[in-house]
Write a protein that holds these residues in place. Structure first.
Motif, PDB file in Angstrom:
ATOM      1  N   PRO A  85     -33.546  32.580 -15.953  1.00  0.00           N
ATOM      2  CA  PRO A  85     -34.548  31.507 -15.143  1.00  0.00           C
ATOM      3  C   PRO A  85     -35.954  32.121 -14.988  1.00  0.00           C
ATOM      4  O   PRO A  85     -36.956  31.368 -15.045  1.00  0.00           O
ATOM      5  N   ASP A  86     -36.185  33.443 -14.884  1.00  0.00           N
ATOM      6  CA  ASP A  86     -37.558  34.143 -14.846  1.00  0.00           C
ATOM      7  C   ASP A  86     -38.128  33.731 -16.120  1.00  0.00           C
ATOM      8  O   ASP A  86     -39.518  33.142 -15.937  1.00  0.00           O
ATOM      9  N   GLY A  87     -37.948  33.946 -17.162  1.00  0.00           N
ATOM     10  CA  GLY A  87     -38.827  33.389 -18.518  1.00  0.00           C
ATOM     11  C   GLY A  87     -38.886  32.023 -18.422  1.00  0.00           C
ATOM     12  O   GLY A  87     -39.728  31.501 -18.938  1.00  0.00           O
ATOM     13  N   LEU A  88     -37.800  31.063 -18.195  1.00  0.00           N
ATOM     14  CA  LEU A  88     -37.973  29.767 -18.258  1.00  0.00           C
ATOM     15  C   LEU A  88     -39.274  29.317 -17.238  1.00  0.00           C
ATOM     16  O   LEU A  88     -40.025  28.362 -17.573  1.00  0.00           O
ATOM     17  N   ALA A  89     -38.970  29.944 -15.839  1.00  0.00           N
ATOM     18  CA  ALA A  89     -39.920  29.455 -14.967  1.00  0.00           C
ATOM     19  C   ALA A  89     -41.438  29.731 -15.516  1.00  0.00           C
ATOM     20  O   ALA A  89     -42.373  29.152 -15.232  1.00  0.00           O
ATOM     21  N   ALA A  90     -41.498  31.035 -16.300  1.00  0.00           N
ATOM     22  CA  ALA A  90     -42.835  31.437 -16.545  1.00  0.00           C
ATOM     23  C   ALA A  90     -43.318  30.383 -17.610  1.00  0.00           C
ATOM     24  O   ALA A  90     -44.529  29.972 -17.668  1.00  0.00           O
ATOM     25  N   GLU A  91     -42.429  29.876 -18.459  1.00  0.00           N
ATOM     26  CA  GLU A  91     -42.933  29.154 -19.591  1.00  0.00           C
ATOM     27  C   GLU A  91     -43.263  27.632 -19.151  1.00  0.00           C
ATOM     28  O   GLU A  91     -44.400  27.132 -19.284  1.00  0.00           O
ATOM     29  N   PHE A  92     -42.587  27.194 -18.143  1.00  0.00           N
ATOM     30  CA  PHE A  92     -42.859  25.805 -17.430  1.00  0.00           C
ATOM     31  C   PHE A  92     -44.205  25.874 -16.686  1.00  0.00           C
ATOM     32  O   PHE A  92     -45.112  24.944 -16.802  1.00  0.00           O
ATOM     33  N   LEU A  93     -44.290  27.173 -15.974  1.00  0.00           N
ATOM     34  CA  LEU A  93     -45.899  27.070 -15.478  1.00  0.00           C
ATOM     35  C   LEU A  93     -46.818  27.092 -16.536  1.00  0.00           C
ATOM     36  O   LEU A  93     -48.018  26.436 -16.225  1.00  0.00           O
ATOM     37  N   GLU A  94     -46.731  27.834 -17.638  1.00  0.00           N
ATOM     38  CA  GLU A  94     -47.866  27.623 -18.553  1.00  0.00           C
ATOM     39  C   GLU A  94     -48.037  26.259 -19.017  1.00  0.00           C
ATOM     40  O   GLU A  94     -48.966  26.092 -19.400  1.00  0.00           O
ATOM     41  N   LEU A 110     -27.208  32.073  -6.216  1.00  0.00           N
ATOM     42  CA  LEU A 110     -27.863  31.705  -7.656  1.00  0.00           C
ATOM     43  C   LEU A 110     -29.359  32.143  -7.661  1.00  0.00           C
ATOM     44  O   LEU A 110     -29.739  32.393  -6.760  1.00  0.00           O
ATOM     45  N   ARG A 111     -29.945  32.298  -8.891  1.00  0.00           N
ATOM     46  CA  ARG A 111     -31.164  32.589  -9.207  1.00  0.00           C
ATOM     47  C   ARG A 111     -31.790  31.750  -9.866  1.00  0.00           C
ATOM     48  O   ARG A 111     -31.275  31.048 -10.929  1.00  0.00           O
ATOM     49  N   GLY A 112     -32.869  30.746  -9.494  1.00  0.00           N
ATOM     50  CA  GLY A 112     -33.492  29.823 -10.313  1.00  0.00           C
ATOM     51  C   GLY A 112     -34.505  28.981  -9.457  1.00  0.00           C
ATOM     52  O   GLY A 112     -35.043  29.608  -8.464  1.00  0.00           O
ATOM     53  N   PHE A 113     -34.878  27.879  -9.866  1.00  0.00           N
ATOM     54  CA  PHE A 113     -35.854  27.011  -9.374  1.00  0.00           C
ATOM     55  C   PHE A 113     -35.667  25.527  -9.335  1.00  0.00           C
ATOM     56  O   PHE A 113     -34.815  25.331 -10.405  1.00  0.00           O
ATOM     57  N   GLU A 114     -36.331  24.709  -8.718  1.00  0.00           N
ATOM     58  CA  GLU A 114     -36.258  23.388  -8.961  1.00  0.00           C
ATOM     59  C   GLU A 114     -37.602  22.750  -9.398  1.00  0.00           C
ATOM     60  O   GLU A 114     -38.695  23.009  -9.129  1.00  0.00           O
ATOM     61  N   VAL A 115     -37.048  21.711 -10.050  1.00  0.00           N
ATOM     62  CA  VAL A 115     -38.398  20.845 -10.763  1.00  0.00           C
ATOM     63  C   VAL A 115     -37.790  19.434 -10.534  1.00  0.00           C
ATOM     64  O   VAL A 115     -36.683  18.890 -10.567  1.00  0.00           O
ATOM     65  N   THR A 116     -38.994  18.599  -9.732  1.00  0.00           N
ATOM     66  CA  THR A 116     -38.747  17.342  -9.454  1.00  0.00           C
ATOM     67  C   THR A 116     -39.381  16.500 -10.559  1.00  0.00           C
ATOM     68  O   THR A 116     -40.555  16.536 -10.535  1.00  0.00           O
ATOM     69  N   ASP A 117     -38.841  15.498 -11.091  1.00  0.00           N
ATOM     70  CA  ASP A 117     -39.467  14.514 -11.971  1.00  0.00           C
ATOM     71  C   ASP A 117     -40.268  13.329 -11.569  1.00  0.00           C
ATOM     72  O   ASP A 117     -40.142  13.170 -10.137  1.00  0.00           O
ATOM     73  N   PRO A 118     -40.911  12.766 -12.348  1.00  0.00           N
ATOM     74  CA  PRO A 118     -41.872  11.782 -11.662  1.00  0.00           C
ATOM     75  C   PRO A 118     -41.150  10.518 -10.724  1.00  0.00           C
ATOM     76  O   PRO A 118     -41.649  10.078  -9.939  1.00  0.00           O
TER      77      PRO A 118
END
Length: 129
Positions: A85-94, A110-118
């Motif tokens: 999740p850390d690597g994916l979060a960094a990619e999504f931020l980029e 858990l370890r992770g993050f949330e994204v909300t779509d449009p």
């Protein structure tokens, strides 16, 4: 005796505009549109990234109704497992994605993050700690 296995699951999201949804998942989250119908101004599409796949559909008179709009404590519309999740979060931020909940260790292990779509669908990207 080995039984039949399941390989993946594909949530089906009602969206307001399939083209806009494709753009979000492609540009911000690195998904690819593997199918869209019709090609121009689609009303149905499949987007995929690795083992994660979503069906996106719009239809006149139907509005998106994400789980969090049904009940505030039912936030997630999809859990997307990632071993990193850390690597994916960094990619999504980029890619310019905004997180609705930041990368963190959650209270439920858990370890992770949330994204909300449009359209308000909440996806959790993560793994057990």
């Amino acid at each position: 005796m080995a039984g039949a296995t399941t390989e993946a699951i594909s949530p089906f999201f009602i969206v307001g505009d399939v083209g806009r949804a494709i753009g979000f998942y492609r540009d911000r989250l690195g998904f690819a549109a593997t199918f869209q119908q019709p090609e121009s101004d689609p009303v149905f599409a499949i987007v995929r990234r690795d083992g994660a796949q979503l069906f996106l559909k719009s239809e006149a008179g139907l509005s998106p109704l994400p789980n969090s709009q049904r009940h505030p404590s039912m936030r997630w519309d999809a859990f997307v497992y990632t071993s990193d999740p850390d690597g994916l979060a960094a990619e999504f931020l980029e890619r310019g994605a905004a997180f609705s909940e930041p990368l963190q260790d959650t209270h439920d292990g858990l370890r992770g993050f949330e994204v909300t779509d449009p359209d308000g669908h909440v996806l959790f990207f993560g793994r057990p700690r």
